[in-house]
Enzyme design. Structure first.
Site, short mmCIF file in Angstrom:
data_model
loop_
_atom_site.label_atom_id
_atom_site.label_comp_id
_atom_site.label_asym_id
_atom_site.label_seq_id
_atom_site.Cartn_x
_atom_site.Cartn_y
_atom_site.Cartn_z
NE ARG A 53 45.02 -12.52 -3.41
CZ ARG A 53 44.71 -12.41 -4.70
NH1 ARG A 53 43.60 -12.92 -5.17
NH2 ARG A 53 45.53 -11.80 -5.53
CE LYS A 93 -1.46 1.44 4.13
NZ LYS A 93 -1.06 2.80 4.53
CG ASN A 94 2.51 2.67 3.48
OD1 ASN A 94 1.33 2.95 3.29
ND2 ASN A 94 3.02 2.48 4.69
CG ASP A 131 45.14 -4.34 -11.07
OD1 ASP A 131 45.06 -5.32 -11.83
OD2 ASP A 131 46.11 -4.13 -10.31
NE ARG A 135 0.72 9.64 10.16
CZ ARG A 135 0.14 8.60 9.55
NH1 ARG A 135 -0.88 8.01 10.11
NH2 ARG A 135 0.58 8.17 8.39
CB CYS A 169 -4.77 9.01 12.53
SG CYS A 169 -3.08 8.46 12.61
N1 EPU Z 1 6.52 14.31 11.19
C1 EPU Z 1 6.52 15.64 11.52
N2 EPU Z 1 6.27 16.56 10.54
C2 EPU Z 1 6.04 16.19 9.25
C3 EPU Z 1 6.04 14.84 8.92
C4 EPU Z 1 6.29 13.90 9.92
O1 EPU Z 1 6.71 16.02 12.66
O2 EPU Z 1 5.83 17.08 8.41
C5 EPU Z 1 6.77 13.31 12.23
C6 EPU Z 1 5.56 12.39 12.46
O3 EPU Z 1 4.67 12.94 13.37
C7 EPU Z 1 6.22 11.12 12.97
C8 EPU Z 1 7.55 11.08 12.23
O4 EPU Z 1 7.79 12.42 11.77
O5 EPU Z 1 6.46 11.22 14.34
C9 EPU Z 1 7.63 10.14 11.07
O6 EPU Z 1 6.48 10.31 10.24
P1 EPU Z 1 6.50 10.06 8.68
O7 EPU Z 1 6.22 11.36 7.98
O8 EPU Z 1 7.71 9.30 8.25
O9 EPU Z 1 5.23 9.11 8.50
P2 EPU Z 1 4.25 9.16 7.30
O10 EPU Z 1 4.98 9.49 6.07
O11 EPU Z 1 3.05 9.96 7.64
C10 EPU Z 1 4.53 6.67 6.51
C11 EPU Z 1 3.62 5.51 6.30
C12 EPU Z 1 3.17 4.97 7.64
C13 EPU Z 1 4.41 4.54 8.43
C14 EPU Z 1 5.38 5.74 8.56
C15 EPU Z 1 6.70 5.38 9.23
C16 EPU Z 1 2.60 5.97 4.15
C17 EPU Z 1 1.38 6.34 3.38
N3 EPU Z 1 2.47 5.94 5.49
O12 EPU Z 1 3.77 7.64 7.22
O13 EPU Z 1 2.36 3.84 7.38
O14 EPU Z 1 4.05 4.08 9.72
O15 EPU Z 1 5.68 6.27 7.26
O16 EPU Z 1 7.35 4.38 8.49
O17 EPU Z 1 3.63 5.69 3.57
C18 EPU Z 1 0.64 2.28 7.83
O18 EPU Z 1 0.75 1.85 6.67
O19 EPU Z 1 -0.01 1.67 8.72
C19 EPU Z 1 1.29 3.55 8.20
C20 EPU Z 1 0.89 4.28 9.23
#
Ligand code: EPU
Length: 379
Positions: free
Chosen positions: A359, A22-23, A267, A121, A116
């Site tokens: 080596r 999905k991601n 080499d 997020r 969420c």
């Molecule tokens: N963060 C910030 N500011 C930002 C963006 C992120 O403070 O602008 C913080 C977040 O709050 C968090 C950390 O940085 O504490 C990491 O968040 P990240 O942005 O990496 O997460 P994401 O991109 O929103 C993706 C996946 C998630 C997965 C995370 C970590 C997708 C669509 N979602 O989320 O997937 O847990 O990376 O690997 O790619 C899932 O599939 O169940 C899922 C939640």
């Protein structure tokens, strides 16, 4: 609401099939906003977030045809560069359309994702990055409004923390920006690499490596440096013992013939062959010093390289995707070429008989791990 009823205690056996991730699918779907041409994506999982993203794309102006995991999308025109709250509240990855929309249409209006189950997020890092690319951003009525009337321009961006969708969002915006963008502290998840692969297939030029080699004598490597430069790499002498090597786009194939110093060292022939498997075009590599120094060609071919041997020449057709495989190091330099090939290959490569490498190369795995390679020694 549906329910699952699970009776425990039954052992599980037999094959079980995985679906596409999905991601990886979500940013790939968002990337279709970057072009008016059709994009066909395979193994897209049939899950709710994907359906929501497809609905969002249709709202924006896409035609979407789904056939058994294969999705064909065409956004001939961005009709409405907007991600409404009704869709965003059920799928927080909708912020992934922000970068592509502002890059393609010059404006975007995307609802803030809200909290969420796994916590707030925020997308502040996406926004700060887009501002650095030249977007003007305002927040009102729960929506982010971004405009870039003059288009976006490349910038040096450093994420203060690693964000997966933030990296994806900015890469998508940057590929349509004027000039070069460098993103530091970027996420390196497989889904980010998948997105980069897709964008490269769509025509993007995504920054490759950037290495600083210390403790060398640049002059001793002038034949190699000349070939690297001819292939399109940027090689600069930082000082008398330091070289910086950058590859910002796909390299071009360049023929090479080994020769005594100051010619191209035999080499380095095997390592050069590994490089040419990734360059655009066909390279003819000629070995003039030793009779039997193409042992690595067969092992590289096992990883997916297209190499034909004709006497003392190897004809390498480039831009082949290498895949990890079990390979055997046959001599010192051949082993180094297999390590290099493994670094670009998809998946895991196991290189046997590394005593050949030991080596002649000191702590090669430590040096490479120090610049980000995922390599470890098995006893
Ligand atoms: N963060 C910030 N500011 C930002 C963006 C992120 O403070 O602008 C913080 C977040 O709050 C968090 C950390 O940085 O504490 C990491 O968040 P990240 O942005 O990496 O997460 P994401 O991109 O929103 C993706 C996946 C998630 C997965 C995370 C970590 C997708 C669509 N979602 O989320 O997937 O847990 O990376 O690997 O790619 C899932 O599939 O169940 C899922 C939640």
């Amino acid at each position: 609401m549906d329910k699952f009823v699970v009776k425990g205690g039954v052992p599980l056996r037999g094959p079980i099939e995985t679906s596409g991730a999905k991601n990886s699918a979500l940013p790939a779907l968002a990337a279709t906003l970057l072009t008016d041409q059709p994009v066909v994506l395979r193994r897209i999982p049939h899950v709710r977030d994907v359906r929501t993203m497809q609905r969002l794309l249709v709202d924006i102006g896409a035609t979407v045809d789904v056939d058994n995991g294969c999705v064909r999308i065409q956004v001939s025109r961005v009709r409405s560069p907007e991600a409404p709250y009704e869709l965003v509240k059920t799928m927080r990855a909708s912020s992934l359309v922000l970068g592509p929309l502002v890059a393609r249409a010059g404006r975007a209006r995307v609802s803030l994702p809200g909290g969420c189950g796994i916590g707030a997020r925020p997308i502040n890092l996406h926004l700060a990055g887009l501002e650095q690319l030249g977007a003007q951003i305002q927040q009102a009525h729960g929506y982010i409004e971004a405009v870039a009337p003059q288009g976006l321009r490349g910038a040096a961006i450093r994420f203060e923390r690693i964000t997966v969708t933030g990296t994806e969002d900015l890469i998508m915006a940057a590929v349509l920006a004027q000039g070069e963008t460098v993103i530091e502290n970027a996420a390196r998840e497989p889904e980010v690499a998948d997105l980069a692969d897709l964008l490269i297939k769509m025509g993007a030029r995504i920054t490759g490596g950037d290495l600083t080699v210390t403790g060398c004598v640049p002059e001793h490597n002038s034949a190699l440096i000349t070939k690297l430069q001819a292939a399109g790499a940027e090689v600069t002498e930082v000082d008398r013992s330091t070289l910086r090597v950058r590859a910002e786009s796909v390299l071009r194939s360049v023929d090479m013939s080994t020769a005594e110093y100051p010619g191209f060292a035999t080499d380095l022939q095997a390592q050069y062959m590994a490089l040419m498997t990734q360059a655009e075009g066909i390279a003819i590599i000629e070995e003039t010093i030793f009779e039997n120094r193409f042992m690595h060609a067969q092992e590289l071919a096992r990883m997916g390289a297209n190499i034909r041997l004709e006497g003392n020449q190897a004809i390498v057709a480039g831009r082949k995707e290498l895949t990890g495989a079990g390979v055997i190091a046959s001599d010192l330099r051949a082993s180094a070429s297999l390590v290099l090939a493994a670094l670009v290959a998809r998946g895991e490569t196991v290189i046997d008989r590394v005593y050949h490498i030991d080596r002649g190369y000191e702590k090669i795995e430590e040096k490479l791990a120090g610049v980000g390679a995922q390599i470890r020694r098995l006893d």
